[in-house]
Design an enzyme around this catalytic site. Structure first.
Site, PDB file in Angstrom:
ATOM      1  N   CYS A 130     -11.037  -6.403 -10.646  1.00 49.35           N
ATOM      2  CA  CYS A 130     -10.879  -7.861 -10.532  1.00 49.35           C
ATOM      3  C   CYS A 130     -10.861  -8.489 -11.922  1.00 49.35           C
ATOM      4  CB  CYS A 130     -12.023  -8.476  -9.723  1.00 49.35           C
ATOM      5  SG  CYS A 130     -12.081  -7.967  -7.989  1.00 49.35           S
ATOM      6  N   CYS A 208     -18.260  -2.045  -2.764  1.00 47.34           N
ATOM      7  CA  CYS A 208     -17.317  -2.953  -3.423  1.00 47.34           C
ATOM      8  C   CYS A 208     -17.118  -4.158  -2.523  1.00 47.34           C
ATOM      9  CB  CYS A 208     -15.984  -2.267  -3.694  1.00 47.34           C
ATOM     10  SG  CYS A 208     -14.714  -3.403  -4.328  1.00 47.34           S
ATOM     11  N   ASN A 347       7.213  -3.500   8.650  1.00 48.25           N
ATOM     12  CA  ASN A 347       6.261  -4.606   8.703  1.00 48.25           C
ATOM     13  C   ASN A 347       6.925  -5.905   9.156  1.00 48.25           C
ATOM     14  OD1 ASN A 347       3.606  -5.802   8.066  1.00 48.25           O
ATOM     15  ND2 ASN A 347       4.652  -6.761   6.344  1.00 48.25           N
ATOM     16  N   CYS A 437       6.293  -9.693  -5.002  1.00 48.19           N
ATOM     17  CA  CYS A 437       4.962  -9.472  -5.574  1.00 48.19           C
ATOM     18  C   CYS A 437       4.990  -9.587  -7.092  1.00 48.19           C
ATOM     19  CB  CYS A 437       4.410  -8.109  -5.144  1.00 48.19           C
ATOM     20  SG  CYS A 437       5.446  -6.702  -5.618  1.00 48.19           S
TER      21      CYS A 437
END
EC number: 2.1.1.190
Length: 482
Positions: A130, A208, A347, A437
């Site tokens: 992160c 996590c 998808n 993305c």
């Protein structure tokens, strides 16, 4: 929204009481403790910031965030500062510079922003997973969404009313797939977790908070199960994947693992309701025991069944919102011809086909095409033609699109869909939905579509990866009215 963009009150006041001064000092200390541990790219060009503009105090003031969450200071020189927040005056160290653009890291902060918060993960400062736990999540999204909107308006000249509200999901437990690094050079003291930023060192984890359960809670017990076995040295990495029916531990190994290790890991996994899958050096998968296949439900009763190495959207809730938005924008009708490029396991394909459209699904990975076709047949979906194609081959792409399509959906990898977009402006379907993305390659591809006769009618972000630099986005293109 307005209060998300306000600067720290402590900076705006010239007079403070002793108690206010003490509070501000503590806040600065906490902020500086945070930035001391933040992860930055190293560079031989690194040097102390020292310009004529701020030679007296060696500091700059941050005005906004860019779409990746970096602090931005505008002036004759533009600064992008990792770890800095709007309203903060920061001492910085330059990492790299090119012409009038400087990348830098924060050394210390004079007066922390009201948006700054303690990271919720105890290893945030070390772990490379992160990058944005030091800022309020809603504020981070607001700034980044606005920055991306401004960037698209500037680069693509889009009109007012185009930018849509962000698609948002759960925080922080959202990730249903992760690859864990392992350091088993000492089998009695194994490290299992994610790598440090810009390093091969493994940050040892027990849990996590980004991962969904049972993935998060499996990390510590999994490491314990592996310890003490010499063949653990042969493990390259471990993937954790959560379906809606089961979860899997996938162990990638370069040499054979000892039977005792496999039995111990299988016992640990069964106790947590997990299945174990082994992947050898050649990529062959073998289930340990009676492992079930994964099922991931999407929308309209559709589902996909991924293998260990298949690409999936890792945020279930945001993925479903993206599919629903794509269905609204595409508006598939019975017997319309729709092409789904970079279709993966279906998808988007399957929900589109459920609307009665005649769908051609084109994917570059042959194994995924076979699994997608089998999966569709099991769900009774027969109105899809599944094709394996080299998606970068211009001749193949153009030949496929010459069949004629009413509408097209694109969902490429970070490299984008430049070859397909060049072919689309010749084929001229009336509607294109682009799922990206990587905003940089999206902007490049969008210019091709716009210059080829399309207008961007709608666009917006999808927060697929909270607390990271990454940003997903979607856009609707329609043929420009003559």
């Amino acid at each position: 929204m307005a209060n998300l963009f306000k600067q720290s009150r402590a900076k705006q006041k010239n007079k403070t009481t002793p108690s206010q001064t003490q509070t501000s000092t503590k806040g600065s200390a906490r902020a500086n403790a945070q930035v001391a541990g933040l992860r930055f790219k190293k560079s031989k060009q690194s040097k102390e910031h020292n310009t004529a503009q701020d030679a007296n105090n060696n500091a700059i003031t941050i005005q906004e965030l860019d779409w990746m969450g970096q602090g931005v200071a505008r002036g004759a020189t533009m600064y992008f500062v990792e770890g800095a927040l709007p309203g903060e005056t920061c001492d910085i160290e330059v990492v790299s510079s090119k012409k009038k653009v400087v990348s830098a890291k924060t050394i210390s902060i004079q007066g922390p922003s009201e948006l700054r918060q303690p990271p919720f993960c105890p290893v945030f400062e070390a772990c490379g997973g992160c990058q944005l736990q030091h800022i309020d999540a809603d504020a981070a999204l607001a700034y980044r969404d606005n920055a991306l909107k401004i960037m698209m308006e500037r680069q693509l000249s889009i009109g007012s009313g185009v930018w849509q509200a962000p698609l948002v999901g759960p925080r922080p437990q959202y990730r249903r797939k992760a690859r864990l690094a392992i350091d088993a050079r000492n089998p009695d003291n194994i490290k299992l977790g994610f790598r440090e930023a810009n390093s091969n060192k493994v940050v040892n984890l027990d849990t996590c908070p980004i991962l969904v359960n049972p993935l998060s809670t499996a990390i510590g017990p999994l490491r314990n199960a592996l310890e003490g076995y010499d063949s653990a040295r042969h493990i390259g990495h471990i993937s954790l994947i959560a379906g809606d029916n089961r979860a899997q531990v996938v162990i990638k190994h370069t040499k054979a693992l000892e039977d005792a290790l496999i039995e111990t890991v299988d016992a640990f996994a069964k106790a947590l309701g997990l299945d174990v899958v082994l992947e050898n050096k050649q990529g062959r998968l073998r289930s340990v025991g009676e492992a079930q296949g994964l099922i991931m439900h999407t929308v309209d009763g559709c589902s996909i069944s991924p293998s260990a190495n298949d690409f999936i959207q890792i945020n279930k809730v945001v993925n479903e919102k993206m599919i629903n938005q794509a269905l609204v924008w595409l508006d598939p009708r019975p017997n319309e011809r729709i092409a789904d490029w970079f279709s993966g396991l279906g998808n988007f394909t399957l929900p589109i086909a459920k609307k009665g459209a005649l769908v051609q699904a084109i994917e570059g990975v042959a194994e995924m095409v076979l699994r997608a076709k089998d999966n569709a047949q099991q769900q009774g979906i027969e109105n899809v033609e599944w094709l394996h194609l080299d998606l970068a081959n211009k001749a193949n792409v153009e030949a496929s699109l010459q069949q004629g399509f009413d509408k097209v959906l694109l969902d490429p990898s970070r490299e984008g869909a430049l070859t397909v977009c060049h072919a689309l402006v010749k084929a001229l379907p009336k509607t294109i939905v682009y799922v990206s993305c990587n905003p940089s390659t999206f902007s490049r591809d969008a210019k091709v579509l716009i210059n080829g006769g399309y207008e961007m009618e709608k666009a917006g972000v999808a927060e697929m990866f909270p607390f990271t630099h990454h940003m997903e986005m979607m856009a609707l293109f329609t043929q420009r009215q003559q």
